[in-house]
Motif scaffolding. Sequence first.
Motif, PDB file in Angstrom:
ATOM      1  N   ALA A 146      -6.073  11.111  -0.016  1.00 45.24           N
ATOM      2  CA  ALA A 146      -5.029  10.867  -1.014  1.00 45.24           C
ATOM      3  C   ALA A 146      -4.783   9.378  -1.183  1.00 45.24           C
ATOM      4  O   ALA A 146      -4.615   8.883  -2.315  1.00 45.24           O
ATOM      5  CB  ALA A 146      -3.743  11.582  -0.610  1.00 45.24           C
ATOM      6  N   ILE A 147      -4.745   8.654  -0.076  1.00 44.83           N
ATOM      7  CA  ILE A 147      -4.557   7.202  -0.157  1.00 44.83           C
ATOM      8  C   ILE A 147      -5.716   6.547  -0.894  1.00 44.83           C
ATOM      9  O   ILE A 147      -5.539   5.575  -1.634  1.00 44.83           O
ATOM     10  CB  ILE A 147      -4.413   6.620   1.266  1.00 44.83           C
ATOM     11  CG1 ILE A 147      -3.099   7.102   1.898  1.00 44.83           C
ATOM     12  CG2 ILE A 147      -4.456   5.097   1.243  1.00 44.83           C
ATOM     13  CD1 ILE A 147      -2.948   6.706   3.347  1.00 44.83           C
ATOM     14  N   ASN A 148      -6.897   7.094  -0.710  1.00 45.88           N
ATOM     15  CA  ASN A 148      -8.068   6.548  -1.398  1.00 45.88           C
ATOM     16  C   ASN A 148      -8.094   6.902  -2.878  1.00 45.88           C
ATOM     17  O   ASN A 148      -8.674   6.170  -3.686  1.00 45.88           O
ATOM     18  CB  ASN A 148      -9.338   7.076  -0.726  1.00 45.88           C
ATOM     19  CG  ASN A 148     -10.604   6.569  -1.373  1.00 45.88           C
ATOM     20  OD1 ASN A 148     -10.859   5.375  -1.416  1.00 45.88           O
ATOM     21  ND2 ASN A 148     -11.420   7.474  -1.885  1.00 45.88           N
TER      22      ASN A 148
ATOM     23  N   ARG B 174      -1.714  -5.625  -7.008  1.00 46.84           N
ATOM     24  CA  ARG B 174      -2.211  -6.206  -5.758  1.00 46.84           C
ATOM     25  C   ARG B 174      -2.444  -5.120  -4.709  1.00 46.84           C
ATOM     26  O   ARG B 174      -3.374  -5.210  -3.902  1.00 46.84           O
ATOM     27  CB  ARG B 174      -1.226  -7.242  -5.235  1.00 46.84           C
ATOM     28  CG  ARG B 174      -1.025  -8.454  -6.120  1.00 46.84           C
ATOM     29  CD  ARG B 174      -2.282  -9.316  -6.289  1.00 46.84           C
ATOM     30  NE  ARG B 174      -3.279  -8.739  -7.200  1.00 46.84           N
ATOM     31  CZ  ARG B 174      -3.184  -8.777  -8.540  1.00 46.84           C
ATOM     32  NH1 ARG B 174      -2.140  -9.330  -9.133  1.00 46.84           N
ATOM     33  NH2 ARG B 174      -4.130  -8.254  -9.277  1.00 46.84           N
ATOM     34  N   LEU B 175      -1.602  -4.091  -4.710  1.00 51.66           N
ATOM     35  CA  LEU B 175      -1.836  -2.957  -3.811  1.00 51.66           C
ATOM     36  C   LEU B 175      -3.160  -2.272  -4.140  1.00 51.66           C
ATOM     37  O   LEU B 175      -3.913  -1.873  -3.237  1.00 51.66           O
ATOM     38  CB  LEU B 175      -0.684  -1.954  -3.917  1.00 51.66           C
ATOM     39  CG  LEU B 175       0.637  -2.346  -3.252  1.00 51.66           C
ATOM     40  CD1 LEU B 175       1.707  -1.299  -3.566  1.00 51.66           C
ATOM     41  CD2 LEU B 175       0.460  -2.480  -1.744  1.00 51.66           C
ATOM     42  N   ILE B 176      -3.444  -2.134  -5.429  1.00 52.04           N
ATOM     43  CA  ILE B 176      -4.707  -1.524  -5.839  1.00 52.04           C
ATOM     44  C   ILE B 176      -5.886  -2.388  -5.392  1.00 52.04           C
ATOM     45  O   ILE B 176      -6.903  -1.876  -4.901  1.00 52.04           O
ATOM     46  CB  ILE B 176      -4.733  -1.320  -7.365  1.00 52.04           C
ATOM     47  CG1 ILE B 176      -3.686  -0.280  -7.772  1.00 52.04           C
ATOM     48  CG2 ILE B 176      -6.115  -0.900  -7.835  1.00 52.04           C
ATOM     49  CD1 ILE B 176      -3.567  -0.090  -9.263  1.00 52.04           C
ATOM     50  N   ASP B 177      -5.760  -3.701  -5.552  1.00 48.27           N
ATOM     51  CA  ASP B 177      -6.830  -4.603  -5.111  1.00 48.27           C
ATOM     52  C   ASP B 177      -7.077  -4.477  -3.613  1.00 48.27           C
ATOM     53  O   ASP B 177      -8.232  -4.481  -3.155  1.00 48.27           O
ATOM     54  CB  ASP B 177      -6.467  -6.051  -5.461  1.00 48.27           C
ATOM     55  CG  ASP B 177      -6.482  -6.298  -6.962  1.00 48.27           C
ATOM     56  OD1 ASP B 177      -7.137  -5.518  -7.681  1.00 48.27           O
ATOM     57  OD2 ASP B 177      -5.825  -7.261  -7.409  1.00 48.27           O
TER      58      ASP B 177
ATOM     59  N   LEU C 136     -13.169   2.357   3.317  1.00 47.56           N
ATOM     60  CA  LEU C 136     -12.554   3.651   3.627  1.00 47.56           C
ATOM     61  C   LEU C 136     -13.136   4.273   4.892  1.00 47.56           C
ATOM     62  O   LEU C 136     -12.396   4.792   5.736  1.00 47.56           O
ATOM     63  CB  LEU C 136     -12.748   4.608   2.442  1.00 47.56           C
ATOM     64  CG  LEU C 136     -12.315   6.063   2.676  1.00 47.56           C
ATOM     65  CD1 LEU C 136     -10.811   6.147   2.891  1.00 47.56           C
ATOM     66  CD2 LEU C 136     -12.745   6.938   1.508  1.00 47.56           C
ATOM     67  N   ILE C 137     -14.443   4.252   5.044  1.00 42.00           N
ATOM     68  CA  ILE C 137     -15.081   4.902   6.180  1.00 42.00           C
ATOM     69  C   ILE C 137     -14.602   4.284   7.488  1.00 42.00           C
ATOM     70  O   ILE C 137     -14.266   4.994   8.450  1.00 42.00           O
ATOM     71  CB  ILE C 137     -16.613   4.802   6.068  1.00 42.00           C
ATOM     72  CG1 ILE C 137     -17.101   5.396   4.733  1.00 42.00           C
ATOM     73  CG2 ILE C 137     -17.270   5.493   7.243  1.00 42.00           C
ATOM     74  CD1 ILE C 137     -16.781   6.857   4.582  1.00 42.00           C
ATOM     75  N   LEU C 138     -14.541   2.958   7.537  1.00 40.12           N
ATOM     76  CA  LEU C 138     -14.113   2.274   8.756  1.00 40.12           C
ATOM     77  C   LEU C 138     -12.662   2.608   9.082  1.00 40.12           C
ATOM     78  O   LEU C 138     -12.322   2.900  10.233  1.00 40.12           O
ATOM     79  CB  LEU C 138     -14.298   0.759   8.592  1.00 40.12           C
ATOM     80  CG  LEU C 138     -13.848  -0.104   9.783  1.00 40.12           C
ATOM     81  CD1 LEU C 138     -14.645   0.267  11.021  1.00 40.12           C
ATOM     82  CD2 LEU C 138     -14.020  -1.583   9.450  1.00 40.12           C
ATOM     83  N   ILE C 139     -11.804   2.567   8.069  1.00 37.64           N
ATOM     84  CA  ILE C 139     -10.392   2.877   8.280  1.00 37.64           C
ATOM     85  C   ILE C 139     -10.228   4.326   8.740  1.00 37.64           C
ATOM     86  O   ILE C 139      -9.426   4.637   9.630  1.00 37.64           O
ATOM     87  CB  ILE C 139      -9.590   2.618   6.999  1.00 37.64           C
ATOM     88  CG1 ILE C 139      -9.614   1.123   6.648  1.00 37.64           C
ATOM     89  CG2 ILE C 139      -8.158   3.100   7.153  1.00 37.64           C
ATOM     90  CD1 ILE C 139      -9.020   0.231   7.710  1.00 37.64           C
ATOM     91  N   ALA C 140     -10.988   5.231   8.128  1.00 43.05           N
ATOM     92  CA  ALA C 140     -10.900   6.647   8.508  1.00 43.05           C
ATOM     93  C   ALA C 140     -11.285   6.852   9.968  1.00 43.05           C
ATOM     94  O   ALA C 140     -10.631   7.611  10.696  1.00 43.05           O
ATOM     95  CB  ALA C 140     -11.795   7.483   7.593  1.00 43.05           C
TER      96      ALA C 140
ATOM     97  N   LEU D 236      -8.937  -1.193  -2.909  1.00 44.16           N
ATOM     98  CA  LEU D 236     -10.343  -1.253  -3.299  1.00 44.16           C
ATOM     99  C   LEU D 236     -11.155  -2.142  -2.357  1.00 44.16           C
ATOM    100  O   LEU D 236     -12.374  -1.978  -2.245  1.00 44.16           O
ATOM    101  CB  LEU D 236     -10.465  -1.770  -4.735  1.00 44.16           C
ATOM    102  CG  LEU D 236      -9.879  -0.864  -5.822  1.00 44.16           C
ATOM    103  CD1 LEU D 236      -9.999  -1.522  -7.189  1.00 44.16           C
ATOM    104  CD2 LEU D 236     -10.588   0.489  -5.824  1.00 44.16           C
ATOM    105  N   ALA D 237     -10.480  -3.075  -1.674  1.00 48.89           N
ATOM    106  CA  ALA D 237     -11.184  -3.986  -0.768  1.00 48.89           C
ATOM    107  C   ALA D 237     -11.325  -3.412   0.632  1.00 48.89           C
ATOM    108  O   ALA D 237     -12.162  -3.882   1.412  1.00 48.89           O
ATOM    109  CB  ALA D 237     -10.454  -5.329  -0.701  1.00 48.89           C
ATOM    110  N   VAL D 238     -10.525  -2.394   0.965  1.00 50.81           N
ATOM    111  CA  VAL D 238     -10.552  -1.826   2.316  1.00 50.81           C
ATOM    112  C   VAL D 238     -11.716  -0.846   2.434  1.00 50.81           C
ATOM    113  O   VAL D 238     -11.864   0.043   1.595  1.00 50.81           O
ATOM    114  CB  VAL D 238      -9.224  -1.115   2.632  1.00 50.81           C
ATOM    115  CG1 VAL D 238      -9.323  -0.328   3.931  1.00 50.81           C
ATOM    116  CG2 VAL D 238      -8.090  -2.122   2.729  1.00 50.81           C
TER     117      VAL D 238
END
Length: 284
Positions: free
Chosen positions: A152-154, A119-122, A129-133, A125-127
């Motif tokens: 690394a988190i990605n 579920r953590l992997i899901d 990355l660019i927006l979070i960064a 994959l749903a987040v």
Amino acid sequence: MTALESIADNLRRWPIFPGAILALLVICGVFAPYMAPRDPVQASLRARNTPPVWAAKGSAKYLLGADQQGRDVLSRVIYGARVSLVVAGVALGIGGLVGTVLGMISGYFGGWVDEIVMRLIDIMLAVPLILIALVVVIVMGQSMTVLIAILAINAWSGFARQARAEVLQLKTMDYVSMAKVSGASSLRILYQHIFPGVVSTIIIVGTLQVGNLILTEAILSFLGAGIPPPMPSWGSMVFDGRTYLGSAWWIAFFPGISIFLTVLAFNFLGDWLRDHLDPRLRQS
């Protein structure tokens, strides 16, 4: 077999061109202070937008030209290789270690442990990355440490999924069952009996991930969420040169082609490793 046929056969069997590109990348990254002809952050307004040496009005002082601040493009490309290697290497090491450990634990124990990890992997994959960064950089500030942490988190989820898939197959093997019957602990079984069977897959995933990490770092630097200035980065160099494509194309072209060749070389190397390390592909 003629000499030309022999050369062609070697080019098909061994990643000569990708290896040469990556070797040049490593040499530039390690020996950047000795290879760069000028200080990559030293500006000279008199030399701003100087064309490459072979173009009209070019200067031998700037072999690949100078940017809008008069900084040497060649020196910045060379130092950009060091930045890419450091960022991608550290992020890959952290993400690969965490992802491999979690994937092996998830696949071996199953149950609620597997459910939590998957579920953590899901979620990862749903987040976007660019927006979070961009949000993280606004909150914590722009730095190499923040960039490495984001990459690394990605990266860990890809390692975790592949390691889990391999462990699900390996834990049903007879030698693993015999190790359990003999009283070996779960840690010993994971380390001595299962991990060696996962190594080749992790190497392949890591090789393919390097190109993705370098490309992601370039994208984040292009958007202003990567390497802080004035440290040279291929992505930030492309960003700086985007408004000069008509008058000073070399500012963005050379770092852009460096990104393209590096990512392409790592992808080719990953495909070659997959073909040579996967016993099923070797038998076909």
